[in-house]
Design a protein around this motif. Sequence first.
Motif, PDB file in Angstrom:
ATOM      1  N   GLU A 114       0.818  -1.213   0.000  1.00 43.53           N
ATOM      2  CA  GLU A 114       0.000   0.000   0.000  1.00 43.53           C
ATOM      3  C   GLU A 114       0.851   1.263   0.000  1.00 43.53           C
ATOM      4  O   GLU A 114       0.506   2.275  -0.632  1.00 43.53           O
ATOM      5  CB  GLU A 114      -0.913  -0.013   1.225  1.00 43.53           C
ATOM      6  N   ALA A 115       2.000   1.234   0.693  1.00 48.03           N
ATOM      7  CA  ALA A 115       2.864   2.410   0.772  1.00 48.03           C
ATOM      8  C   ALA A 115       3.473   2.768  -0.569  1.00 48.03           C
ATOM      9  O   ALA A 115       3.959   3.875  -0.762  1.00 48.03           O
ATOM     10  CB  ALA A 115       3.982   2.174   1.800  1.00 48.03           C
ATOM     11  N   ALA A 116       3.450   1.831  -1.523  1.00 47.43           N
ATOM     12  CA  ALA A 116       4.063   2.085  -2.822  1.00 47.43           C
ATOM     13  C   ALA A 116       3.133   2.819  -3.775  1.00 47.43           C
ATOM     14  O   ALA A 116       3.569   3.311  -4.810  1.00 47.43           O
ATOM     15  CB  ALA A 116       4.493   0.756  -3.456  1.00 47.43           C
ATOM     16  N   VAL A 117       1.855   2.898  -3.470  1.00 48.97           N
ATOM     17  CA  VAL A 117       0.898   3.500  -4.390  1.00 48.97           C
ATOM     18  C   VAL A 117       1.219   4.982  -4.597  1.00 48.97           C
ATOM     19  O   VAL A 117       1.366   5.739  -3.638  1.00 48.97           O
ATOM     20  CB  VAL A 117      -0.539   3.344  -3.847  1.00 48.97           C
ATOM     21  N   VAL A 118       1.318   5.377  -5.853  1.00 50.33           N
ATOM     22  CA  VAL A 118       1.576   6.779  -6.194  1.00 50.33           C
ATOM     23  C   VAL A 118       0.234   7.485  -6.344  1.00 50.33           C
ATOM     24  O   VAL A 118      -0.657   7.017  -7.068  1.00 50.33           O
ATOM     25  CB  VAL A 118       2.394   6.893  -7.490  1.00 50.33           C
ATOM     26  N   ARG A 119       0.066   8.597  -5.695  1.00 49.70           N
ATOM     27  CA  ARG A 119      -1.198   9.338  -5.725  1.00 49.70           C
ATOM     28  C   ARG A 119      -1.509   9.817  -7.148  1.00 49.70           C
ATOM     29  O   ARG A 119      -0.590  10.087  -7.927  1.00 49.70           O
ATOM     30  CB  ARG A 119      -1.135  10.509  -4.751  1.00 49.70           C
ATOM     31  N   PRO A 120      -2.790   9.966  -7.488  1.00 45.45           N
ATOM     32  CA  PRO A 120      -3.185  10.225  -8.886  1.00 45.45           C
ATOM     33  C   PRO A 120      -2.549  11.464  -9.509  1.00 45.45           C
ATOM     34  O   PRO A 120      -2.032  11.407 -10.627  1.00 45.45           O
ATOM     35  CB  PRO A 120      -4.709  10.372  -8.792  1.00 45.45           C
ATOM     36  N   LEU A 121      -2.596  12.610  -8.819  1.00 47.13           N
ATOM     37  CA  LEU A 121      -2.019  13.818  -9.401  1.00 47.13           C
ATOM     38  C   LEU A 121      -0.508  13.684  -9.577  1.00 47.13           C
ATOM     39  O   LEU A 121       0.066  14.131 -10.576  1.00 47.13           O
ATOM     40  CB  LEU A 121      -2.334  15.032  -8.523  1.00 47.13           C
ATOM     41  N   THR A 122       0.130  13.037  -8.602  1.00 47.32           N
ATOM     42  CA  THR A 122       1.581  12.831  -8.688  1.00 47.32           C
ATOM     43  C   THR A 122       1.917  11.889  -9.827  1.00 47.32           C
ATOM     44  O   THR A 122       2.883  12.108 -10.572  1.00 47.32           O
ATOM     45  CB  THR A 122       2.115  12.281  -7.358  1.00 47.32           C
ATOM     46  N   LEU A 123       1.125  10.848 -10.003  1.00 50.06           N
ATOM     47  CA  LEU A 123       1.356   9.906 -11.092  1.00 50.06           C
ATOM     48  C   LEU A 123       1.228  10.599 -12.444  1.00 50.06           C
ATOM     49  O   LEU A 123       2.034  10.372 -13.356  1.00 50.06           O
ATOM     50  CB  LEU A 123       0.362   8.744 -10.985  1.00 50.06           C
ATOM     51  N   TRP A 161       1.727  13.767 -12.992  1.00 50.53           N
ATOM     52  CA  TRP A 161       2.894  14.654 -13.112  1.00 50.53           C
ATOM     53  C   TRP A 161       4.133  13.883 -13.544  1.00 50.53           C
ATOM     54  O   TRP A 161       4.877  14.318 -14.423  1.00 50.53           O
ATOM     55  CB  TRP A 161       3.117  15.355 -11.778  1.00 50.53           C
ATOM     56  N   VAL A 162       4.340  12.721 -12.928  1.00 45.00           N
ATOM     57  CA  VAL A 162       5.474  11.872 -13.312  1.00 45.00           C
ATOM     58  C   VAL A 162       5.368  11.508 -14.789  1.00 45.00           C
ATOM     59  O   VAL A 162       6.352  11.566 -15.536  1.00 45.00           O
ATOM     60  CB  VAL A 162       5.523  10.600 -12.450  1.00 45.00           C
ATOM     61  N   GLY A 163       4.165  11.161 -15.225  1.00 40.75           N
ATOM     62  CA  GLY A 163       3.971  10.774 -16.616  1.00 40.75           C
ATOM     63  C   GLY A 163       4.371  11.871 -17.585  1.00 40.75           C
ATOM     64  O   GLY A 163       4.896  11.591 -18.675  1.00 40.75           O
ATOM     65  N   GLU A 168       6.942   6.179 -22.988  1.00 42.11           N
ATOM     66  CA  GLU A 168       7.206   5.566 -21.686  1.00 42.11           C
ATOM     67  C   GLU A 168       5.979   5.664 -20.788  1.00 42.11           C
ATOM     68  O   GLU A 168       5.157   6.561 -20.920  1.00 42.11           O
ATOM     69  CB  GLU A 168       8.386   6.252 -20.996  1.00 42.11           C
ATOM     70  N   ARG A 169       5.912   4.744 -19.835  1.00 45.06           N
ATOM     71  CA  ARG A 169       4.841   4.791 -18.838  1.00 45.06           C
ATOM     72  C   ARG A 169       5.328   4.124 -17.552  1.00 45.06           C
ATOM     73  O   ARG A 169       6.270   3.326 -17.565  1.00 45.06           O
ATOM     74  CB  ARG A 169       3.578   4.082 -19.350  1.00 45.06           C
ATOM     75  N   VAL A 170       4.675   4.447 -16.445  1.00 49.67           N
ATOM     76  CA  VAL A 170       5.025   3.858 -15.157  1.00 49.67           C
ATOM     77  C   VAL A 170       4.417   2.460 -15.077  1.00 49.67           C
ATOM     78  O   VAL A 170       3.197   2.292 -15.163  1.00 49.67           O
ATOM     79  CB  VAL A 170       4.520   4.730 -13.992  1.00 49.67           C
ATOM     80  N   ALA A 174       2.536  22.240  -6.507  1.00 51.16           N
ATOM     81  CA  ALA A 174       1.601  22.913  -7.409  1.00 51.16           C
ATOM     82  C   ALA A 174       0.929  21.931  -8.361  1.00 51.16           C
ATOM     83  O   ALA A 174      -0.181  22.186  -8.847  1.00 51.16           O
ATOM     84  CB  ALA A 174       2.339  23.983  -8.212  1.00 51.16           C
ATOM     85  N   HIS A 175       1.580  20.815  -8.649  1.00 55.50           N
ATOM     86  CA  HIS A 175       1.058  19.840  -9.607  1.00 55.50           C
ATOM     87  C   HIS A 175       0.762  18.483  -8.959  1.00 55.50           C
ATOM     88  O   HIS A 175      -0.047  17.716  -9.485  1.00 55.50           O
ATOM     89  CB  HIS A 175       2.042  19.649 -10.758  1.00 55.50           C
ATOM     90  N   CYS A 176       1.423  18.196  -7.851  1.00 54.71           N
ATOM     91  CA  CYS A 176       1.241  16.929  -7.141  1.00 54.71           C
ATOM     92  C   CYS A 176       0.421  17.164  -5.871  1.00 54.71           C
ATOM     93  O   CYS A 176       0.210  18.303  -5.454  1.00 54.71           O
ATOM     94  CB  CYS A 176       2.609  16.346  -6.753  1.00 54.71           C
ATOM     95  N   GLU A 177      -0.034  16.077  -5.264  1.00 56.59           N
ATOM     96  CA  GLU A 177      -0.759  16.221  -4.003  1.00 56.59           C
ATOM     97  C   GLU A 177       0.127  16.853  -2.924  1.00 56.59           C
ATOM     98  O   GLU A 177      -0.350  17.598  -2.071  1.00 56.59           O
ATOM     99  CB  GLU A 177      -1.253  14.850  -3.521  1.00 56.59           C
ATOM    100  N   TYR A 178       1.434  16.517  -2.954  1.00 54.22           N
ATOM    101  CA  TYR A 178       2.387  17.039  -1.989  1.00 54.22           C
ATOM    102  C   TYR A 178       3.684  17.380  -2.714  1.00 54.22           C
ATOM    103  O   TYR A 178       3.939  16.881  -3.819  1.00 54.22           O
ATOM    104  CB  TYR A 178       2.676  15.989  -0.898  1.00 54.22           C
ATOM    105  N   PRO A 179       4.526  18.236  -2.140  1.00 52.08           N
ATOM    106  CA  PRO A 179       5.807  18.563  -2.760  1.00 52.08           C
ATOM    107  C   PRO A 179       6.604  17.305  -3.094  1.00 52.08           C
ATOM    108  O   PRO A 179       6.740  16.405  -2.265  1.00 52.08           O
ATOM    109  CB  PRO A 179       6.514  19.401  -1.683  1.00 52.08           C
ATOM    110  N   SER A 180       7.129  17.250  -4.327  1.00 49.73           N
ATOM    111  CA  SER A 180       7.773  16.023  -4.810  1.00 49.73           C
ATOM    112  C   SER A 180       8.966  16.337  -5.685  1.00 49.73           C
ATOM    113  O   SER A 180       9.059  17.411  -6.282  1.00 49.73           O
ATOM    114  CB  SER A 180       6.769  15.170  -5.609  1.00 49.73           C
TER     115      SER A 180
END
Length: 328
Positions: free
Chosen positions: A6-15, A17-19, A26-28, A100-106
């Motif tokens: 469960e701790a590995a799940v990337v939050r939607p907005l952060t995911l 942003w990573v994309g 490429e994709r996660v 600004a783009h993720c749920e939390y600073p990243s």
Amino acid sequence: MTNHDEAAVVRPLTLAWVGRQLEAGERVLGAEALHGGITAEMRRLTIGARGGGTRELVLRTFVDVEDARDGLSREAGALALLTGTGVPAPGLVAVDPAGAHCEYPSLLMTHLAGRPVLGDKGLEARVPLLARQLVAIHALRPAERPPGYTTLTTADTIVIPKGADAGAWAAAIDVIRGPAPSCEGRFLHRDFHPGNVLFDVPPPGPAGPRITGVVDWTATSWEPADLDVAHCSTNLSLLHGPEWGLRFSEAYGEAGGVQAADPSGRLYWRVRDALAFSEEVHLVSQPWREAGRAELTTRFVEERLDAYVTALMDAPSEPRGLCKGKRE
């Protein structure tokens, strides 16, 4: 996308942003939680390419951390500076310091091979490597200097461990009541210790261990080299025993590092760092236990801290003076 826990799940907005930071096609593919840190969530991301190959990135996320923006901005600046310097550090991919783009600073960075080594075995070979690596970091001269050192530790915030040597601790607290020695500034990691250094440790043979990376650059500062030396010394003392904390300072000098000219100046920084640990022994010892050092209970680490402070105060010193040079 798959996840291992469960701790590995990337939050939607952060995911999302990573994309947007990935190359075309490429994709996660998956994420794995990395353990051992205190303030940040760390995840290793597996990135799949259109042709079937993969690579790995690391995502650092600060959740409800007051100084997240400052820390991630410092790390982004440090990773940019370190590119091409010979100091092995992750490469910066992207940073969202204000969330600004993720749920939390990243912050997103490249993944380095190797792993932290916290066991006693092979320590004698690793200490000189740690010292030489720190000397190389201190040799950097950035065009724009990072902020100066700050501390919240005062004589009134020290937590003296139960059963500690009262005389030694009283003398140590008196040391930090005085002004800090004025010393020449250096580029500092400010959290340099075995947990933030990655090693490649080969099977027994002629080839010894080698450092593959230094991570966690969120506290980079510009202040005396003694600060970094003292911090690594305290960590080594708590992980392996006070004699290794004392040994690291010697190894740093043998590697060409320059510390305070006056022994009592060096004592000031070592004592200040050791006393700061008294306020958070339970926080620093938990990741070590999670990494396999089950014997490092809070009480056991407190006893080692007491032994280290006592050893520092028993060492011969001279009246406190100034370093050669000036603080910049």
